[in-house]
Design a protein around this motif. Structure first.
Motif, PDB file in Angstrom:
ATOM      1  N   UNK A   1       1.359   8.374  -9.503  1.00 47.91           N
ATOM      2  CA  UNK A   1       0.924   9.162 -10.664  1.00 47.91           C
ATOM      3  C   UNK A   1      -0.570   9.020 -10.897  1.00 47.91           C
ATOM      4  N   UNK A   2      -1.088   7.801 -10.751  1.00 48.79           N
ATOM      5  CA  UNK A   2      -2.520   7.571 -10.946  1.00 48.79           C
ATOM      6  C   UNK A   2      -3.326   8.356  -9.908  1.00 48.79           C
ATOM      7  N   UNK A   3      -2.875   8.308  -8.653  1.00 49.60           N
ATOM      8  CA  UNK A   3      -3.588   9.012  -7.580  1.00 49.60           C
ATOM      9  C   UNK A   3      -3.570  10.519  -7.812  1.00 49.60           C
ATOM     10  N   UNK A   4      -2.404  11.072  -8.152  1.00 46.11           N
ATOM     11  CA  UNK A   4      -2.305  12.536  -8.243  1.00 46.11           C
ATOM     12  C   UNK A   4      -2.807  13.105  -9.554  1.00 46.11           C
ATOM     13  N   UNK A   5      -3.024  12.241 -10.553  1.00 43.51           N
ATOM     14  CA  UNK A   5      -3.678  12.713 -11.777  1.00 43.51           C
ATOM     15  C   UNK A   5      -5.107  13.160 -11.442  1.00 43.51           C
ATOM     16  N   UNK A   6      -5.648  12.671 -10.313  1.00 44.72           N
ATOM     17  CA  UNK A   6      -7.014  13.042  -9.899  1.00 44.72           C
ATOM     18  C   UNK A   6      -7.046  14.293  -9.048  1.00 44.72           C
ATOM     19  N   UNK A   7      -5.870  14.793  -8.661  1.00 44.68           N
ATOM     20  CA  UNK A   7      -5.826  15.965  -7.780  1.00 44.68           C
ATOM     21  C   UNK A   7      -5.729  17.235  -8.626  1.00 44.68           C
ATOM     22  N   UNK A   8      -6.688  18.162  -8.456  1.00 43.61           N
ATOM     23  CA  UNK A   8      -6.610  19.401  -9.220  1.00 43.61           C
ATOM     24  C   UNK A   8      -5.509  20.301  -8.664  1.00 43.61           C
ATOM     25  N   UNK A   9      -5.071  21.263  -9.469  1.00 44.15           N
ATOM     26  CA  UNK A   9      -4.073  22.228  -8.990  1.00 44.15           C
ATOM     27  C   UNK A   9      -2.654  21.780  -9.249  1.00 44.15           C
ATOM     28  N   UNK A  10      -1.742  22.288  -8.432  1.00 44.95           N
ATOM     29  CA  UNK A  10      -0.321  22.100  -8.728  1.00 44.95           C
ATOM     30  C   UNK A  10       0.385  21.166  -7.749  1.00 44.95           C
ATOM     31  N   UNK A  11      -0.351  20.635  -6.774  1.00 39.87           N
ATOM     32  CA  UNK A  11       0.269  19.774  -5.755  1.00 39.87           C
ATOM     33  C   UNK A  11       1.068  18.646  -6.432  1.00 39.87           C
TER      34      UNK A  11
ATOM     35  N   UNK B   1      -6.240  12.006  -0.843  1.00 42.64           N
ATOM     36  CA  UNK B   1      -7.038  12.715  -1.848  1.00 42.64           C
ATOM     37  C   UNK B   1      -7.892  13.789  -1.184  1.00 42.64           C
ATOM     38  N   UNK B   2      -8.444  13.476  -0.025  1.00 51.99           N
ATOM     39  CA  UNK B   2      -9.253  14.457   0.702  1.00 51.99           C
ATOM     40  C   UNK B   2      -8.372  15.632   1.143  1.00 51.99           C
ATOM     41  N   UNK B   3      -7.185  15.293   1.666  1.00 48.52           N
ATOM     42  CA  UNK B   3      -6.249  16.330   2.135  1.00 48.52           C
ATOM     43  C   UNK B   3      -5.887  17.276   0.978  1.00 48.52           C
ATOM     44  N   UNK B   4      -5.647  16.674  -0.210  1.00 47.24           N
ATOM     45  CA  UNK B   4      -5.200  17.464  -1.371  1.00 47.24           C
ATOM     46  C   UNK B   4      -6.367  18.135  -2.096  1.00 47.24           C
ATOM     47  N   UNK B   5      -7.570  17.922  -1.592  1.00 49.18           N
ATOM     48  CA  UNK B   5      -8.712  18.638  -2.154  1.00 49.18           C
ATOM     49  C   UNK B   5      -9.382  17.960  -3.328  1.00 49.18           C
ATOM     50  N   UNK B   6      -9.104  16.659  -3.529  1.00 52.28           N
ATOM     51  CA  UNK B   6      -9.724  15.951  -4.648  1.00 52.28           C
ATOM     52  C   UNK B   6     -11.022  15.262  -4.252  1.00 52.28           C
ATOM     53  N   UNK B   7     -11.245  15.115  -2.950  1.00 52.43           N
ATOM     54  CA  UNK B   7     -12.470  14.482  -2.452  1.00 52.43           C
ATOM     55  C   UNK B   7     -13.021  15.365  -1.348  1.00 52.43           C
TER      56      UNK B   7
ATOM     57  N   UNK C   1       0.859  -1.181   0.000  1.00 47.26           N
ATOM     58  CA  UNK C   1       0.000   0.000   0.000  1.00 47.26           C
ATOM     59  C   UNK C   1       0.897   1.232   0.000  1.00 47.26           C
ATOM     60  N   UNK C   2       0.500   2.244  -0.766  1.00 52.61           N
ATOM     61  CA  UNK C   2       1.281   3.470  -0.805  1.00 52.61           C
ATOM     62  C   UNK C   2       0.552   4.542   0.007  1.00 52.61           C
ATOM     63  N   UNK C   3       1.255   5.097   0.989  1.00 50.80           N
ATOM     64  CA  UNK C   3       0.709   6.197   1.791  1.00 50.80           C
ATOM     65  C   UNK C   3       1.335   7.499   1.294  1.00 50.80           C
ATOM     66  N   UNK C   4       0.691   8.619   1.647  1.00 52.05           N
ATOM     67  CA  UNK C   4       1.161   9.919   1.173  1.00 52.05           C
ATOM     68  C   UNK C   4       1.260  10.894   2.339  1.00 52.05           C
ATOM     69  N   UNK C   5       2.450  11.496   2.509  1.00 51.28           N
ATOM     70  CA  UNK C   5       2.642  12.448   3.604  1.00 51.28           C
ATOM     71  C   UNK C   5       2.808  13.869   3.054  1.00 51.28           C
ATOM     72  N   UNK C   6       1.991  14.816   3.557  1.00 50.34           N
ATOM     73  CA  UNK C   6       2.052  16.197   3.077  1.00 50.34           C
ATOM     74  C   UNK C   6       3.394  16.867   3.358  1.00 50.34           C
ATOM     75  N   UNK C   7       3.816  17.708   2.423  1.00 51.05           N
ATOM     76  CA  UNK C   7       4.966  18.600   2.575  1.00 51.05           C
ATOM     77  C   UNK C   7       4.374  20.002   2.510  1.00 51.05           C
TER      78      UNK C   7
END
Ligand code: C2E
Ligand code: CA
Ligand code: CA
Ligand code: CA
Length: 273
Positions: free
Chosen positions: A98-108, A265-271, A40-46
């Motif tokens: 890449x698949x996950x962040x292709x769904x995130x709008x903006x520049x994150x 995805x929720x954190x990055x504003x996609x959900x 599983x891939x987790x994502x930590x905010x910077x």
């Protein structure tokens, strides 16, 4: 209490045995972990240390072993390198990111760790394929590379770095300060950011040497005109000291632990949060 040397020896060899069994299990199972859906891939905010705004998220892989439970990447990444299956594992993480962040709008941006062994052969091609397949803009991808990846074959490493940066990918030096970094080295390998290893952040406030080291890396970043990112920020005091030293960006438990895909995805504003 009475000592029983025989008991001590028995315990010792039992531990050795357990350790050997665990290693054999991990070795046998790791090659199948991805296809069995155990990775599983987790994502930590910077984040921007002043505003808290998220500029990127780092992909961090986990292995949920059906019997042994959660295995740390510090245990299985080196094993994947030894077994020479790191390229496949790395491609799995890259694809998920890449698949996950292709769904995130903006520049994150999404940051992916690259093992030294991956940074060879057809790596550039793999990255191009994954970007094309997922539709993620190259400028939204970052790669974190340790210095050890670059010292093995200097010519090839310099060329690969150049190609990746030419594609618009953000290339960062990871665990900065723990390897063989030198000015000559950084001149040879132009990069887009430096990440200071969390060992130095953890000791901020405890000793002056760490603060001096962090200050030195920040000066180096200024001279090279690249941002410096601090990892492992756990306390507000560490954050405030970093801000005072002139560091603008960082990651750590103070802001967020690594998040599963849905939470990321929720954190990055996609959900909806
Ligand atoms: P790293 O690249 O230095 O990643 C940062 C590590 O620090 C992560 O550990 C992260 O969960 C942890 N961390 C973040 N904030 C804090 C904090 O505030 N306090 C503390 N104590 N720790 C914090 P993790 O996820 O266990 O990963 C360990 C290492 O495994 C990573 O170190 C990286 O070198 C490697 N790794 C993880 N995922 C991958 C991957 O997909 N590919 C490769 N090649 N290596 C990976
Ligand atoms: Ca990293
Ligand atoms: Ca690392
Ligand atoms: Ca680190």
């Amino acid at each position: 209490a009475k000592r029983d040397p025989h008991h001590a020896v028995a315990t010792f060899s039992a531990d050795m045995h357990d350790h050997a069994v665990r290693q054999l299990t991990l070795e046998g199972d790791l090659p199948h972990a991805a296809q069995r859906g155990e990775l599983e891939v987790l994502y930590q905010p910077i984040v921007c240390l002043d505003t808290g705004e998220t500029s990127a998220m780092e992909a961090l892989v986990r292995w949920r072993h059906p019997v042994l439970g959660m295995v740390s990447p510090l245990d299985f990444i080196p094993l994947a390198e030894e077994l020479e299956i790191i390229s496949g594992l790395g491609a799995f993480v890259l694809e998920d990111a890449c698949r996950t962040f292709a769904r995130v709008p903006g520049t994150c941006r999404v940051q992916v760790n690259v093992s030294p062994r991956q940074f060879r052969g057809s790596f550039v091609r793999t990255v191009q394929d994954v970007l094309a397949r997922t539709g993620l803009a190259p400028a939204r991808l970052g790669l974190e590379i340790t210095e050890s990846a670059l010292v093995e074959d200097v010519e090839e490493a310099a060329r690969t770095l150049g190609e990746l940066r030419h594609m618009g990918i953000n290339v960062q030096i990871d665990d900065f300060g723990t390897g063989h970094s030198s000015l000559a080295f950084l001149h040879r390998f132009p990069v887009d950011a430096l990440k200071i290893d969390r060992a130095f952040i953890a000791k901020l406030g405890e000793d002056d040497v760490s603060a001096d080291l962090v200050r030195t890396v920040l000066l180096l970043g200024q001279a090279l005109r690249v941002p410096v990112i601090a990892e492992g920020i756990e306390t507000a005091a560490q954050r405030d000291q970093l801000i005072a030293l002139g560091c603008r960006r960082g990651q750590g438990y103070l802001f967020s632990r690594p998040l599963d895909r849905r939470a990321a995805l929720a954190w990055a504003g996609a959900l909806p949060g």
